[in-house]
Design a protein around this motif. Structure first.
Motif, PDB file in Angstrom:
ATOM      1  N   ARG A 170       4.835  13.283   3.235  1.00 36.24           N
ATOM      2  CA  ARG A 170       5.321  11.908   3.247  1.00 36.24           C
ATOM      3  C   ARG A 170       5.200  11.242   1.869  1.00 36.24           C
ATOM      4  O   ARG A 170       6.120  10.588   1.387  1.00 36.24           O
ATOM      5  CB  ARG A 170       4.489  11.131   4.275  1.00 36.24           C
ATOM      6  CG  ARG A 170       4.995   9.813   4.705  1.00 36.24           C
ATOM      7  CD  ARG A 170       4.319   9.439   6.025  1.00 36.24           C
ATOM      8  NE  ARG A 170       2.863   9.623   5.960  1.00 36.24           N
ATOM      9  CZ  ARG A 170       2.025   8.670   5.544  1.00 36.24           C
ATOM     10  NH1 ARG A 170       2.476   7.507   5.175  1.00 36.24           N
ATOM     11  NH2 ARG A 170       0.728   8.901   5.511  1.00 36.24           N
ATOM     12  N   HIS A 171       4.048  11.444   1.254  1.00 34.80           N
ATOM     13  CA  HIS A 171       3.794  10.766  -0.020  1.00 34.80           C
ATOM     14  C   HIS A 171       4.732  11.261  -1.115  1.00 34.80           C
ATOM     15  O   HIS A 171       5.227  10.478  -1.921  1.00 34.80           O
ATOM     16  CB  HIS A 171       2.341  10.975  -0.428  1.00 34.80           C
ATOM     17  CG  HIS A 171       1.372  10.488   0.598  1.00 34.80           C
ATOM     18  ND1 HIS A 171       1.074   9.171   0.748  1.00 34.80           N
ATOM     19  CD2 HIS A 171       0.687  11.143   1.563  1.00 34.80           C
ATOM     20  CE1 HIS A 171       0.218   9.019   1.756  1.00 34.80           C
ATOM     21  NE2 HIS A 171      -0.024  10.213   2.263  1.00 34.80           N
ATOM     22  N   LEU A 204       0.775  -2.253  -2.290  1.00 36.28           N
ATOM     23  CA  LEU A 204       1.557  -1.034  -2.035  1.00 36.28           C
ATOM     24  C   LEU A 204       0.851  -0.144  -1.023  1.00 36.28           C
ATOM     25  O   LEU A 204       1.473   0.456  -0.154  1.00 36.28           O
ATOM     26  CB  LEU A 204       1.764  -0.259  -3.340  1.00 36.28           C
ATOM     27  CG  LEU A 204       2.952  -0.696  -4.191  1.00 36.28           C
ATOM     28  CD1 LEU A 204       2.861  -0.070  -5.568  1.00 36.28           C
ATOM     29  CD2 LEU A 204       4.263  -0.300  -3.514  1.00 36.28           C
ATOM     30  N   ASP A 216      11.760   2.504   4.299  1.00 37.59           N
ATOM     31  CA  ASP A 216      10.616   1.928   3.582  1.00 37.59           C
ATOM     32  C   ASP A 216      10.913   1.774   2.092  1.00 37.59           C
ATOM     33  O   ASP A 216      10.644   0.738   1.490  1.00 37.59           O
ATOM     34  CB  ASP A 216       9.373   2.820   3.754  1.00 37.59           C
ATOM     35  CG  ASP A 216       8.779   2.677   5.140  1.00 37.59           C
ATOM     36  OD1 ASP A 216       9.260   1.811   5.897  1.00 37.59           O
ATOM     37  OD2 ASP A 216       7.834   3.436   5.457  1.00 37.59           O
ATOM     38  N   TRP A 236       2.967  -0.616   2.317  1.00 41.94           N
ATOM     39  CA  TRP A 236       3.891   0.538   2.347  1.00 41.94           C
ATOM     40  C   TRP A 236       3.166   1.868   2.570  1.00 41.94           C
ATOM     41  O   TRP A 236       3.813   2.881   2.754  1.00 41.94           O
ATOM     42  CB  TRP A 236       4.678   0.608   1.033  1.00 41.94           C
ATOM     43  CG  TRP A 236       5.929  -0.200   1.066  1.00 41.94           C
ATOM     44  CD1 TRP A 236       7.159   0.242   1.507  1.00 41.94           C
ATOM     45  CD2 TRP A 236       6.105  -1.557   0.672  1.00 41.94           C
ATOM     46  NE1 TRP A 236       8.064  -0.775   1.402  1.00 41.94           N
ATOM     47  CE2 TRP A 236       7.450  -1.893   0.896  1.00 41.94           C
ATOM     48  CE3 TRP A 236       5.254  -2.531   0.161  1.00 41.94           C
ATOM     49  CZ2 TRP A 236       7.973  -3.148   0.624  1.00 41.94           C
ATOM     50  CZ3 TRP A 236       5.770  -3.781  -0.123  1.00 41.94           C
ATOM     51  CH2 TRP A 236       7.112  -4.092   0.116  1.00 41.94           C
ATOM     52  N   ASP A 237       1.838   1.856   2.483  1.00 42.85           N
ATOM     53  CA  ASP A 237       1.068   3.104   2.523  1.00 42.85           C
ATOM     54  C   ASP A 237       1.500   4.035   1.379  1.00 42.85           C
ATOM     55  O   ASP A 237       1.540   5.250   1.529  1.00 42.85           O
ATOM     56  CB  ASP A 237       1.226   3.798   3.884  1.00 42.85           C
ATOM     57  CG  ASP A 237       0.215   4.925   4.051  1.00 42.85           C
ATOM     58  OD1 ASP A 237      -0.804   4.910   3.340  1.00 42.85           O
ATOM     59  OD2 ASP A 237       0.457   5.821   4.879  1.00 42.85           O
ATOM     60  N   TYR A 238       1.897   3.440   0.239  1.00 42.93           N
ATOM     61  CA  TYR A 238       2.244   4.230  -0.947  1.00 42.93           C
ATOM     62  C   TYR A 238       1.015   4.310  -1.841  1.00 42.93           C
ATOM     63  O   TYR A 238       0.483   3.292  -2.256  1.00 42.93           O
ATOM     64  CB  TYR A 238       3.372   3.541  -1.740  1.00 42.93           C
ATOM     65  CG  TYR A 238       4.760   3.743  -1.158  1.00 42.93           C
ATOM     66  CD1 TYR A 238       4.956   4.399   0.049  1.00 42.93           C
ATOM     67  CD2 TYR A 238       5.873   3.271  -1.842  1.00 42.93           C
ATOM     68  CE1 TYR A 238       6.232   4.575   0.562  1.00 42.93           C
ATOM     69  CE2 TYR A 238       7.142   3.438  -1.332  1.00 42.93           C
ATOM     70  CZ  TYR A 238       7.321   4.091  -0.129  1.00 42.93           C
ATOM     71  OH  TYR A 238       8.567   4.251   0.379  1.00 42.93           O
ATOM     72  N   HIS A 239       0.596   5.527  -2.130  1.00 37.26           N
ATOM     73  CA  HIS A 239      -0.571   5.667  -3.002  1.00 37.26           C
ATOM     74  C   HIS A 239      -0.161   6.080  -4.408  1.00 37.26           C
ATOM     75  O   HIS A 239      -0.743   6.970  -5.004  1.00 37.26           O
ATOM     76  CB  HIS A 239      -1.567   6.656  -2.393  1.00 37.26           C
ATOM     77  CG  HIS A 239      -2.116   6.175  -1.088  1.00 37.26           C
ATOM     78  ND1 HIS A 239      -3.244   5.407  -0.990  1.00 37.26           N
ATOM     79  CD2 HIS A 239      -1.642   6.306   0.166  1.00 37.26           C
ATOM     80  CE1 HIS A 239      -3.465   5.095   0.270  1.00 37.26           C
ATOM     81  NE2 HIS A 239      -2.502   5.632   1.001  1.00 37.26           N
ATOM     82  N   SER A 261       8.348  10.008  -0.461  1.00 33.77           N
ATOM     83  CA  SER A 261       8.434   8.586  -0.807  1.00 33.77           C
ATOM     84  C   SER A 261       8.507   8.411  -2.320  1.00 33.77           C
ATOM     85  O   SER A 261       9.311   7.639  -2.831  1.00 33.77           O
ATOM     86  CB  SER A 261       7.200   7.838  -0.309  1.00 33.77           C
ATOM     87  OG  SER A 261       7.110   7.910   1.068  1.00 33.77           O
ATOM     88  N   LEU A 312      11.412  -1.626  -0.269  1.00 36.77           N
ATOM     89  CA  LEU A 312      10.616  -1.911  -1.463  1.00 36.77           C
ATOM     90  C   LEU A 312      11.516  -2.313  -2.629  1.00 36.77           C
ATOM     91  O   LEU A 312      11.168  -3.181  -3.417  1.00 36.77           O
ATOM     92  CB  LEU A 312       9.783  -0.673  -1.833  1.00 36.77           C
ATOM     93  CG  LEU A 312       8.805  -0.817  -2.994  1.00 36.77           C
ATOM     94  CD1 LEU A 312       7.728  -1.837  -2.672  1.00 36.77           C
ATOM     95  CD2 LEU A 312       8.165   0.531  -3.305  1.00 36.77           C
TER      96      LEU A 312
END
Lengths: 225, 456
Positions: B350-351, A176, B320, A180-183, B354, B324
């Motif tokens: 952004r985070h 991830l 994005d 996706w750069d999802y943290h 998302s 997913l």
């Protein structure tokens, strides 16, 4: 591998050192930042595991001092501070990866192995190869046993990451973060479905299967022994 | 201690300042009055001197006889209430003139003097005030000219009385107005102070009265009440959260405790220990998820993440997240479609956006029944950018839509499914942080959730 663990919570430190030793690694554990820095400077380790809040010298200062002395030992920061800006601060200080507490031990181990392997330096390749699976980074094509395989862009990115870390355990969180750069972890195990689709394309009709599920940890792309 | 009783109280300062100004103003007015009131007398003096000069010239040119005649003529001509002439042998014997005697106190010389004279008419006697100038001629005789200024003096004294009275009234009135104004203004400040006191004392419902005028004090009181309302809301929400946390964390903790206790008491065979530990680990992970989600929402609501705002492409975020969830949706027999406007730039984190999107998609997948469609849409709507996730699931009844945004709210219909019950609260918190409107609508059938961001 030999790790230096800098963590001031004795219970967490004991548990982690024990688990790492059981996985076949050597662990030096210290509970103080200044002491940790001195040992990191005078001894050789494959990687450092550093907590952020430490007595006498905090984790980030420890890493900054270490980098100023020219040491490039990979550092994994573990911290209860989980916001994105805290992560950024950790990486800016010279950390190589950032893991938020609480974490699964398998996640920590997977990340350590990736860090150490990365430090050993993979040459800049244009073609990644695992058994008869080939990924051409320039043409962006994939072949298995000479047969071309069509992948969606995200599937390509996932496979590229798995191949770059061939033989290592790659966790869902790592995928991830890198693809996706999802943290954060979505509530559903969305990555599992991506992997099973990818597996359909690269393993179905071929032998042996390369993409393994590592129970309780993640996935690994590797040739069977 | 009552602050308004202190020496430094604003009311006292205001009253003192008003009084000081009034006194200064009065003194200025008084000085001006005196200067102007003196001018008519100087005028009279000048006239008298020139008339005296005229008569002296007459005497010198034509001799004493002619002067006596001239004086007699002028006496004839002017009534005693206007002008007075005297031509006397000495200060005792009057040769010719309006008055029978030389008035006491009248000296020859250049100085004009105001002389009181008893005037008698056939019917009554009264005192007149004369302004007179006298001189001694070459032959030692005396000559004097005068004007009756009684009327003028009476008028002047009336004027003085009026001025003094008016000044007194002005000072008293000014003081009264100053005190009144300060009392009414400070009364409102004091009412605010008392309201704060009430709230500090625990009466949290207390509010400042807002007058109908809409002046600055009313605006202040209004803002103040808004602040108190917001504060109260926060307190209420904090209490809700505390209650929720108590409930939603205490329940699994009690479960875990019971299970551990049973295992320790030897109520289960040792071979089941591993299973118990696995179940406990899962339960712990769920609790940690709930805990971090709560913490995250609290951080967003306290706006501590404001600094990480950047200009970002809303379409990229939507693409994005849809990427997913595409495989998961397909596995569930759902068709996940994107419909993106393109070029929608908004200011945001952004985070967080998302994560809000994945929460919405998670819900959409979880609550939809196959076959069905999930749509992720971005759209320009005037000055705003809409990000919309819609499904064809059971939707949320209109009466419940407000309710589901609160923490831990899960409709009875969804009790059986996994999740923390914080997904939509998180979305709502992210929307608020971005000044985005959050709309929950009927997708006919299903639910449509729209976040409406201001365009960057």
């Amino acid at each position: 591998m030999k790790f230096l663990l800098v963590e001031d919570d004795p219970v967490a430190s004991d548990y982690l050192a024990k688990a790492l030793r059981e996985s076949g690694h050597v662990v030096d554990a210290v509970d103080d930042g200044a002491l940790g820095l001195s040992r990191a400077l005078h001894e050789t380790h494959d990687a450092l595991i550093v907590d952020r809040m430490l007595p006498s010298l905090d984790g980030l200062s420890l890493i900054e001092s270490l980098r100023k002395q020219g040491r490039t030992t990979p550092v994994l920061i573990v911290s209860a501070l989980g916001e994105v800006d805290e992560r950024v601060r950790g990486l800016r200080a010279g950390g190589d990866d950032y893991l938020v507490k609480p974490y699964a031990f398998s996640e920590l181990l997977a990340r350590l192995e990736v860090l150490v392997r990365r430090d050993q330096g993979a040459p800049a390749e244009t073609c990644l190869r695992v058994a008869d699976l080939e990924l051409d980074l320039l043409k962006r094509t994939i072949q298995r046993a000479g047969e071309p395989i069509e992948l969606k862009p995200r599937e390509f990115q996932i496979l590229e990451y798995l191949m770059r870390h061939a033989g290592q355990v790659v966790t869902r969180t790592m995928l991830l973060e890198s693809v996706w750069d999802y943290h954060f972890d979505p509530q559903t195990n969305v990555i599992d479905v991506h992997i099973s689709r990818l597996r359909q394309k690269i393993d179905r009709g071929f032998d042996p299967p390369l993409l393994r599920t590592i129970r309780g940890a993640g996935y690994a792309l590797r040739e069977p022994d | 201690m009552n602050p308004t009783d202190r020496k430094g109280s604003i009311r006292l300062q205001l009253a003192l300042a008003t009084t000081a100004w009034l006194i200064t103003a009065s003194l200025l007015i008084g000085a001006g009055y005196l200067w102007f009131a003196d001018r008519p007398q100087q005028e009279v003096d000048r006239e008298l001197r020139s008339e005296l000069q005229e008569l002296q010239d007459h005497y010198q040119d034509l001799g004493p006889g002619a002067l006596a005649e001239e004086v007699a003529r002028r006496v004839e001509e002017h009534p005693p209430g206007h002008s007075v002439y005297l031509y006397a042998e000495s200060q005792r014997t009057v040769i010719e003139g309006t008055l029978p005697h030389w008035p006491e106190g009248l000296e020859g010389g250049d100085e004009a003097a105001t002389i009181p004279v008893e005037a008698a008419t056939p019917h009554y006697r009264f005192e007149r005030q004369l302004r007179m100038v006298a001189l001694t001629l070459d032959d030692r005789r005396q000559l004097a000219v005068g004007r009756d200024i009684s009327e003028h003096l009476r008028f002047q004294s009336t004027l003085q009385l009026a001025a003094v009275g008016a000044l007194g009234l002005v000072i008293l009135g000014g003081l009264a107005v100053g005190l009144g104004v300060s009392r009414s203004l400070l009364g409102r400040v004091v009412s605010m102070r008392d309201t704060i006191g009430d709230i500090l004392a625990g009466r949290r419902g207390a509010r400042v009265g807002v007058g109908p005028g809409g002046d600055e004090f009313d605006q202040l009181a209004d803002q103040f009440n808004h602040l108190l309302d917001a504060n109260e809301q926060l307190l209420l929400r904090m209490r809700e959260v505390t209650d929720d946390v108590a409930h939603d964390l205490r329940t699994p903790l009690s479960r875990m405790r019971g299970r551990i206790e049973a295992a320790l008491a030897g109520q289960e065979p040792p071979e089941e220990h591993a299973e118990t530990l696995h179940a406990l680990l899962e339960e712990t992970d769920d609790m940690l998820d709930t805990f971090s989600a709560l913490l995250h929402i609290a951080q967003i609501e306290s706006r501590s993440v404001q600094e990480h705002m950047e200009t970002l492409d809303l379409d990229d975020q939507a693409r994005d997240a849809a990427d997913l969830y595409q495989p998961v949706a397909e596995e569930a027999g759902l068709d996940l479609q994107t419909e993106l406007e393109g070029g929608l730039r908004v200011r945001g984190n952004r985070h967080l956006i998302s994560q809000a999107l994945t929460n919405l998609l998670d819900n959409a997948v979880k609550y939809s029944h196959a076959p069905g469609e999930i749509r992720v849409t971005t759209r320009r709507a005037g000055e705003r950018a809409e990000l919309c996730v819609s499904d064809q699931g059971p939707g949320i009844p209109e009466t419940e839509r407000e309710h589901v945004l609160q923490r831990f709210v899960r409709l009875d219909s969804s009790r059986g499914t996994a999740g923390t019950g914080l997904g939509l609260s998180f979305v709502a918190a992210v929307a608020t942080l971005h000044d985005a409107n959050l709309r929950l609508e009927d997708n006919e059938p299903g639910l449509r959730i729209t976040m409406e961001f201001p365009l960057a």
